[in-house]
Design a protein around this motif. Structure first.
Motif, PDB file in Angstrom:
ATOM      1  N   ASN A  71       0.967  -0.860   0.036  1.00  0.00           N
ATOM      2  CA  ASN A  71      -0.272   0.163   0.221  1.00  0.00           C
ATOM      3  C   ASN A  71       1.058   1.520  -0.182  1.00  0.00           C
ATOM      4  O   ASN A  71       1.348   1.479   1.174  1.00  0.00           O
ATOM      5  CB  ASN A  71      -1.190  -0.053   0.962  1.00  0.00           C
ATOM      6  CG  ASN A  71      -1.126  -1.368   2.086  1.00  0.00           C
ATOM      7  OD1 ASN A  71      -2.335  -1.679   0.689  1.00  0.00           O
ATOM      8  ND2 ASN A  71      -0.743  -1.730   2.740  1.00  0.00           N
ATOM      9  N   ARG A  88      -1.346  -3.146   6.435  1.00  0.00           N
ATOM     10  CA  ARG A  88      -2.458  -2.090   6.382  1.00  0.00           C
ATOM     11  C   ARG A  88      -2.820  -1.764   7.771  1.00  0.00           C
ATOM     12  O   ARG A  88      -3.532  -0.936   8.261  1.00  0.00           O
ATOM     13  CB  ARG A  88      -4.092  -2.587   5.630  1.00  0.00           C
ATOM     14  CG  ARG A  88      -4.820  -1.573   5.284  1.00  0.00           C
ATOM     15  CD  ARG A  88      -5.868  -1.472   4.736  1.00  0.00           C
ATOM     16  NE  ARG A  88      -5.485  -1.705   3.258  1.00  0.00           N
ATOM     17  CZ  ARG A  88      -5.229  -3.112   2.301  1.00  0.00           C
ATOM     18  NH1 ARG A  88      -5.341  -4.320   2.882  1.00  0.00           N
ATOM     19  NH2 ARG A  88      -4.948  -3.481   1.346  1.00  0.00           N
ATOM     20  N   LEU A 132     -11.775  -2.122   5.349  1.00  0.00           N
ATOM     21  CA  LEU A 132     -10.731  -2.350   5.740  1.00  0.00           C
ATOM     22  C   LEU A 132     -10.054  -1.812   7.611  1.00  0.00           C
ATOM     23  O   LEU A 132      -8.608  -2.258   6.952  1.00  0.00           O
ATOM     24  CB  LEU A 132      -9.618  -3.066   4.357  1.00  0.00           C
ATOM     25  CG  LEU A 132      -9.836  -3.630   3.649  1.00  0.00           C
ATOM     26  CD1 LEU A 132      -8.570  -3.814   2.457  1.00  0.00           C
ATOM     27  CD2 LEU A 132     -10.800  -4.482   4.312  1.00  0.00           C
ATOM     28  N   TYR A 149     -19.347  -8.745  -2.782  1.00  0.00           N
ATOM     29  CA  TYR A 149     -17.689  -7.494  -2.765  1.00  0.00           C
ATOM     30  C   TYR A 149     -16.707  -7.885  -3.910  1.00  0.00           C
ATOM     31  O   TYR A 149     -16.230  -6.826  -4.109  1.00  0.00           O
ATOM     32  CB  TYR A 149     -16.841  -8.007  -1.483  1.00  0.00           C
ATOM     33  CG  TYR A 149     -17.859  -7.784  -0.269  1.00  0.00           C
ATOM     34  CD1 TYR A 149     -18.428  -6.491   0.591  1.00  0.00           C
ATOM     35  CD2 TYR A 149     -18.153  -9.338   0.512  1.00  0.00           C
ATOM     36  CE1 TYR A 149     -19.694  -6.278   1.198  1.00  0.00           C
ATOM     37  CE2 TYR A 149     -18.217  -8.495   2.033  1.00  0.00           C
ATOM     38  CZ  TYR A 149     -19.177  -7.648   2.536  1.00  0.00           C
ATOM     39  OH  TYR A 149     -20.498  -7.358   3.559  1.00  0.00           O
ATOM     40  N   ALA A 167     -10.184 -10.495   1.363  1.00  0.00           N
ATOM     41  CA  ALA A 167     -10.464  -8.525   1.401  1.00  0.00           C
ATOM     42  C   ALA A 167      -9.280  -7.826   1.585  1.00  0.00           C
ATOM     43  O   ALA A 167      -8.975  -7.241   0.300  1.00  0.00           O
ATOM     44  CB  ALA A 167     -11.454  -8.193   2.427  1.00  0.00           C
ATOM     45  N   HIS A 168      -8.040  -8.300   1.922  1.00  0.00           N
ATOM     46  CA  HIS A 168      -7.519  -7.430   2.448  1.00  0.00           C
ATOM     47  C   HIS A 168      -6.302  -7.621   0.809  1.00  0.00           C
ATOM     48  O   HIS A 168      -5.365  -6.705  -0.196  1.00  0.00           O
ATOM     49  CB  HIS A 168      -6.230  -7.567   2.839  1.00  0.00           C
ATOM     50  CG  HIS A 168      -6.337  -7.112   4.670  1.00  0.00           C
ATOM     51  ND1 HIS A 168      -6.655  -5.654   4.641  1.00  0.00           N
ATOM     52  CD2 HIS A 168      -6.492  -7.549   5.993  1.00  0.00           C
ATOM     53  CE1 HIS A 168      -6.937  -5.986   5.796  1.00  0.00           C
ATOM     54  NE2 HIS A 168      -7.202  -6.972   6.820  1.00  0.00           N
ATOM     55  N   LYS A 169      -6.012  -8.874   0.260  1.00  0.00           N
ATOM     56  CA  LYS A 169      -5.136  -9.120  -0.635  1.00  0.00           C
ATOM     57  C   LYS A 169      -5.722  -8.530  -2.455  1.00  0.00           C
ATOM     58  O   LYS A 169      -5.109  -8.204  -3.658  1.00  0.00           O
ATOM     59  CB  LYS A 169      -5.126 -10.840  -0.963  1.00  0.00           C
ATOM     60  CG  LYS A 169      -4.712 -11.242  -0.319  1.00  0.00           C
ATOM     61  CD  LYS A 169      -2.620 -11.267  -0.183  1.00  0.00           C
ATOM     62  CE  LYS A 169      -2.342 -11.526   0.842  1.00  0.00           C
ATOM     63  NZ  LYS A 169      -0.738 -10.758   0.960  1.00  0.00           N
ATOM     64  N   VAL A 227      -7.726  -5.679  -2.575  1.00  0.00           N
ATOM     65  CA  VAL A 227      -7.542  -4.548  -2.721  1.00  0.00           C
ATOM     66  C   VAL A 227      -6.117  -4.037  -2.271  1.00  0.00           C
ATOM     67  O   VAL A 227      -5.944  -3.056  -3.282  1.00  0.00           O
ATOM     68  CB  VAL A 227      -8.388  -3.705  -0.628  1.00  0.00           C
ATOM     69  CG1 VAL A 227      -7.175  -2.473  -0.786  1.00  0.00           C
ATOM     70  CG2 VAL A 227      -9.016  -3.687  -0.582  1.00  0.00           C
ATOM     71  N   ASP A 228      -5.665  -4.722  -2.252  1.00  0.00           N
ATOM     72  CA  ASP A 228      -4.129  -4.601  -2.770  1.00  0.00           C
ATOM     73  C   ASP A 228      -3.632  -4.444  -4.165  1.00  0.00           C
ATOM     74  O   ASP A 228      -2.757  -4.123  -4.721  1.00  0.00           O
ATOM     75  CB  ASP A 228      -2.977  -5.512  -2.085  1.00  0.00           C
ATOM     76  CG  ASP A 228      -2.836  -5.784  -0.143  1.00  0.00           C
ATOM     77  OD1 ASP A 228      -3.304  -4.459   0.285  1.00  0.00           O
ATOM     78  OD2 ASP A 228      -2.324  -6.236   0.669  1.00  0.00           O
ATOM     79  N   GLU A 259      -4.832  -1.665  -5.837  1.00  0.00           N
ATOM     80  CA  GLU A 259      -4.323  -0.471  -5.980  1.00  0.00           C
ATOM     81  C   GLU A 259      -2.929  -0.295  -6.575  1.00  0.00           C
ATOM     82  O   GLU A 259      -2.262  -0.907  -7.153  1.00  0.00           O
ATOM     83  CB  GLU A 259      -3.773  -0.510  -4.371  1.00  0.00           C
ATOM     84  CG  GLU A 259      -4.727   0.067  -3.094  1.00  0.00           C
ATOM     85  CD  GLU A 259      -4.432  -0.112  -1.558  1.00  0.00           C
ATOM     86  OE1 GLU A 259      -3.323  -0.423  -1.596  1.00  0.00           O
ATOM     87  OE2 GLU A 259      -5.826   0.305  -0.815  1.00  0.00           O
TER      88      GLU A 259
END
Lengths: 163, 163, 163, 163
Positions: free
Chosen positions: A3, A55, C90, D35, D155-157, D159-160, D163
């Motif tokens: 990030n 994060r 998040l 999602y 969810a984290h992966k 968004v990563d 980005e």
């Protein structure tokens, strides 16, 4: 870096508050050297950096530093303003937020977190004392948490490599 | 006493494993004396007792001691048997269980828990070393947690009385 | 009431943000009625009140509400300002702070907390949606936590009385 | 796979207790599809697998399953034997251990953990009911935690990558 923008903001926030990352790496080095005699400060620095790239960690740091800065500017409502300004010993939200950093690297980090929070070694000690109107109620716990998390990460990675 | 039968079982389990409650009260006394100069061992003992009277605390203690005893009897499946027997440093379920004791008395207890777990002061040090086939992987963390919880309880109650 | 001044501030902060305590009592009533058929709203209200009388709980509530209000006034630094304003899924520090409320009443509260946080029943649902510039990123998790804590407290006390 | 031997033991322990990993992947898929409309069961399965590859997770699973099995064999001391056998609602150490799995992936997982633990969807429901002498007091919470952790990781992966 996962990030990138938030990572940059987090590192800049820490710098702005007077935190030198190599000082944190030195604390990790001093704590882990007995378990890994071939450890280097560079390796510790890399673990600090990887912790700061997560994060959950970034959010906890940004939230804590914002609260410290708002307390300095007297922008919090009472009684929270006085509680954070005085670093009231029974106020626990600073430890709570810091523990969410430690949690990401498993339960073994709690011990190092607590020990650092009581001993306030190295650079951490500087942020514990409040003088000249500065507030570091959240920051000192956050620094303990970053170091404890880096110690856990290092310990886990070392064993993974051996296996 | 709220849950009398389970309270009795918990205290007996601790005794059976060699834990003397006044030794725990002494640790709390040594840690809190600087904040409360009029503190007595009796007051610390009462706080230890009230911590042991909480259901969540009793369950964590009974679970941890059972696991230690089962490891002594070699009744756990591998690899868990070896992990607990050797008190493997990266095994975290002992800290996890202990923290559920600390949690009941607010976040301020984490610091004392971690410090005690690293310094192993007083009676706690005896249970950390494993010799002659005895296993205290869970017990040593549990004792740190009971003392840290009693320190938190004492600190909160003292302030309540002042107010 | 143990910490009267802070208790008053906490209850007033909740009211100021639009929270009616009897609405929270109603949520607790609906969740626990199946386990305690003789339950009354008054009993639930009393448990909500006792949860709000705990220092750790008061601190978490005051901290969360302050952050929501500062986000409404655009007083947080970026990127935290946008993260909290948008209730970024998040983020995490809102759940972290709320969990410190649940923790005080034992681990059984996590289930109710998570369920309430997903289902957003009753009054909680109102605070989840952000419209007209208001920010309730912390408040909605805090309300879930207060209700979950009151459910745990009620469940523990009921069993204590039976025994 | 980082800790291959322990990973294998963990997966085998789950299988031996009747857990099919693709059933867990299906739960994650159902929870996250709204999602991520392009989600596949295979992607969810991969996240479940990566969660199971973490040392902290493996230790919590092995500890919980061992306790369930020892309760089935009546090898625990009273009152713990009865508490675990009956899945006593106020027990707590099962949720505590399960939460150490969720914690590794950040605070956003608590909501899904609690929701799953109350709703007992899919395969999880099978392990909640105790019939014919089998004990799954720890396992059902552990399954909720594995699924909640995989949801957080996903969810984290996601968004990563965006980005």
């Amino acid at each position: 870096m996962k990030n990138h923008a938030t990572y940059e903001c987090t590192v800049n926030s820490l710098k702005e508050r007077g935190v030198v990352l190599t000082d944190l790496a030195k604390i990790v080095y001093d704590m882990q050297l007995k378990y890994s005699p071939d450890l280097t400060i560079d390796e510790c620095y890399e673990h600090i950096n990887r912790v700061l790239d997560k994060r959950e960690v970034q959010h906890a740091i940004l939230t804590g530093i914002n609260l410290d800065k708002l307390a300095e500017k007297k922008l919090l409502d009472e009684p929270l303003q006085s509680i954070i300004e005085r670093d009231e010993p029974l106020y626990g939200s600073d430890e709570t937020l810091a523990l969410s950093i430690v949690n990401c690297y498993g339960s073994i980090g709690f011990t190092n977190f607590g020990w650092l929070d009581k001993e306030k070694v190295g650079i951490i000690g500087q942020f514990d004392s409040k003088k000249d109107g500065s507030v570091h109620t959240f920051l000192d716990d956050i620094l303990c948490a970053i170091c404890a998390a880096a110690c856990s990460r290092l310990a886990h990675k070392r064993v993974d490599t051996e296996e």
